[in-house]
Design a protein around this motif. Structure first.
Motif, PDB file in Angstrom:
ATOM      1  N   ASN A 197      34.804  18.375  46.488  1.00 60.74           N
ATOM      2  CA  ASN A 197      33.649  17.199  45.889  1.00 60.74           C
ATOM      3  C   ASN A 197      32.269  17.941  45.838  1.00 60.74           C
ATOM      4  O   ASN A 197      30.905  18.041  45.045  1.00 60.74           O
ATOM      5  CB  ASN A 197      34.182  15.581  46.261  1.00 60.74           C
ATOM      6  CG  ASN A 197      33.267  14.700  45.107  1.00 60.74           C
ATOM      7  OD1 ASN A 197      34.319  15.277  43.943  1.00 60.74           O
ATOM      8  ND2 ASN A 197      32.921  13.767  44.873  1.00 60.74           N
ATOM      9  N   LEU A 198      31.810  18.248  46.973  1.00 64.45           N
ATOM     10  CA  LEU A 198      30.555  18.922  46.889  1.00 64.45           C
ATOM     11  C   LEU A 198      30.161  20.306  46.767  1.00 64.45           C
ATOM     12  O   LEU A 198      29.264  21.095  46.360  1.00 64.45           O
ATOM     13  CB  LEU A 198      30.275  18.870  48.908  1.00 64.45           C
ATOM     14  CG  LEU A 198      30.553  17.514  50.255  1.00 64.45           C
ATOM     15  CD1 LEU A 198      29.676  17.970  50.908  1.00 64.45           C
ATOM     16  CD2 LEU A 198      29.258  16.755  49.167  1.00 64.45           C
ATOM     17  N   ARG A 199      31.454  21.220  47.172  1.00 64.41           N
ATOM     18  CA  ARG A 199      31.383  22.476  46.197  1.00 64.41           C
ATOM     19  C   ARG A 199      31.091  21.665  44.292  1.00 64.41           C
ATOM     20  O   ARG A 199      30.830  22.628  43.939  1.00 64.41           O
ATOM     21  CB  ARG A 199      32.656  23.119  46.008  1.00 64.41           C
ATOM     22  CG  ARG A 199      32.144  24.388  45.334  1.00 64.41           C
ATOM     23  CD  ARG A 199      34.443  24.695  45.472  1.00 64.41           C
ATOM     24  NE  ARG A 199      34.572  23.926  44.582  1.00 64.41           N
ATOM     25  CZ  ARG A 199      35.233  23.994  42.822  1.00 64.41           C
ATOM     26  NH1 ARG A 199      34.010  24.641  42.199  1.00 64.41           N
ATOM     27  NH2 ARG A 199      35.017  23.650  42.254  1.00 64.41           N
ATOM     28  N   ARG A 200      31.303  21.223  43.958  1.00 68.02           N
ATOM     29  CA  ARG A 200      31.399  20.513  42.435  1.00 68.02           C
ATOM     30  C   ARG A 200      30.087  20.215  42.435  1.00 68.02           C
ATOM     31  O   ARG A 200      29.536  20.703  41.194  1.00 68.02           O
ATOM     32  CB  ARG A 200      32.357  19.738  42.105  1.00 68.02           C
ATOM     33  CG  ARG A 200      33.928  19.706  41.461  1.00 68.02           C
ATOM     34  CD  ARG A 200      34.538  18.442  41.003  1.00 68.02           C
ATOM     35  NE  ARG A 200      36.174  19.354  41.526  1.00 68.02           N
ATOM     36  CZ  ARG A 200      36.819  18.241  41.071  1.00 68.02           C
ATOM     37  NH1 ARG A 200      35.942  16.916  40.313  1.00 68.02           N
ATOM     38  NH2 ARG A 200      38.256  19.027  40.911  1.00 68.02           N
ATOM     39  N   ILE A 201      29.991  19.381  42.665  1.00 72.47           N
ATOM     40  CA  ILE A 201      27.977  18.823  42.863  1.00 72.47           C
ATOM     41  C   ILE A 201      27.367  20.109  43.348  1.00 72.47           C
ATOM     42  O   ILE A 201      26.206  20.231  42.402  1.00 72.47           O
ATOM     43  CB  ILE A 201      27.995  17.489  44.033  1.00 72.47           C
ATOM     44  CG1 ILE A 201      28.860  16.746  44.099  1.00 72.47           C
ATOM     45  CG2 ILE A 201      26.546  18.043  44.158  1.00 72.47           C
ATOM     46  CD1 ILE A 201      28.477  15.036  44.586  1.00 72.47           C
TER      47      ILE A 201
END
Length: 300
Positions: A278-282
């Motif tokens: 999720n943090l990578r996508r953000i």
């Protein structure tokens, strides 16, 4: 006759009304107003006859003054004035305050209050409750976070901001009616995270009861033994002191933010794979938006 601009019946802030109407009372009522202004703390212990005698007017004059202030009579005036003073004296009485030399001095004062409050909080936390709260949040189908009032609302908004980035649907609510409605939609597996320094706000306690009644887990960051603490499934409790200097910002919100950050980190660690993705996508979406690739906070 009462002044034309006299406050309406049931006026709450008698001290402000007294200042606003000063000079507009009838002559004898003005004498009562002057005496009351100079002896605010003594009025609650006086009878109407004693006040009239001290001022040198008749008791009907005192009654007329009270009615000009929006009260039915002297008894109601004394009650409302006592209630008003209970919360107003610290703002009316002069106090010894540190006077910082420039901005750096103000920063030092704020940091001093922050350190003191956070240290008190650290000594009171129960690790098992933090673990239980983090486990419930990590497994939540959705998280509703709520706080009312300036500090609690800000902390609730930040908690929702932290949680949604970990891949868990999370929203922050401060409207009392909407909070009751959202609490009623929660079910087993959902979490209602409530922030309240006092633990006494009716809308917060009510929402906790509603959500708990439908099987949701209620996590509260609040004062020990409060109504909210008693209603919560998991209560993270801390009795946090406030600085006697009323001009300093409330330091308890810093301690509550520390708790929120600790919970968010624990949840992230419990959901490492989902959180990392999720943090990578953000980060990828932000890079595509502004073009910067260097180290940077994730939307903080």
């Amino acid at each position: 006759m009462a002044p034309e601009n006299s406050p309406t019946q049931g006026a709450v802030d008698l001290i402000s009304n007294l200042r606003e109407l000063n000079g507009s009372f009838a002559a004898r009522e003005q004498k009562v107003a002057d005496f009351v202004s100079a002896h605010l703390e003594e009025i609650s212990n006086m009878t109407i006859a004693e006040l009239a005698g001290a001022v040198g007017v008749s008791t009907p004059t005192v009654v007329r003054f009270c009615r000009s202030m929006g009260c039915d009579g002297f008894r109601e005036f004394k009650l409302r004035l006592a209630q008003n003073l209970a919360v107003s004296l610290q703002y009316l009485a002069p106090s010894q305050r540190e006077v910082p030399e420039g901005g750096a001095g103000a920063v030092d004062q704020v940091l001093g209050a922050l350190y003191a409050t956070v240290n008190v909080m650290r000594q009171q936390l129960v690790p098992e409750r933090l673990d239980a709260a983090a486990a419930a949040l990590a497994a939540a189908g959705q998280i509703v976070v709520a706080g009312v009032g300036g500090g609690s609302t800000m902390v609730a908004q930040e908690a929702a901001n932290r949680m949604f980035r970990l891949g868990i649907p999370a929203v922050s609510i401060s409207d009392s009616y909407l909070l009751q409605m959202r609490a009623a939609t929660l079910v087993k597996g959902d979490v209602l995270l409530l922030v309240s320094a006092s633990g006494a706000a009716d809308e917060i306690v009510s929402a906790a009861a509603i959500a708990g009644g439908y099987g949701a887990t209620v996590v509260a960051i609040t004062r020990p033994g409060s109504r909210l603490a008693q209603e919560a499934t998991v209560a993270i409790e801390a009795d946090l002191p406030e600085d006697p200097d009323i001009l300093k910002p409330t330091a308890s919100r810093y301690a509550h933010l520390v708790i929120v950050d600790a919970l968010a980190m624990s949840v992230a660690q419990a959901r490492t794979e989902a959180t990392t993705e999720n943090l990578r996508r953000i980060r990828a979406s932000l890079t595509a938006y502004h073009g910067r690739t260097g180290p940077q906070p994730l939307g903080d």
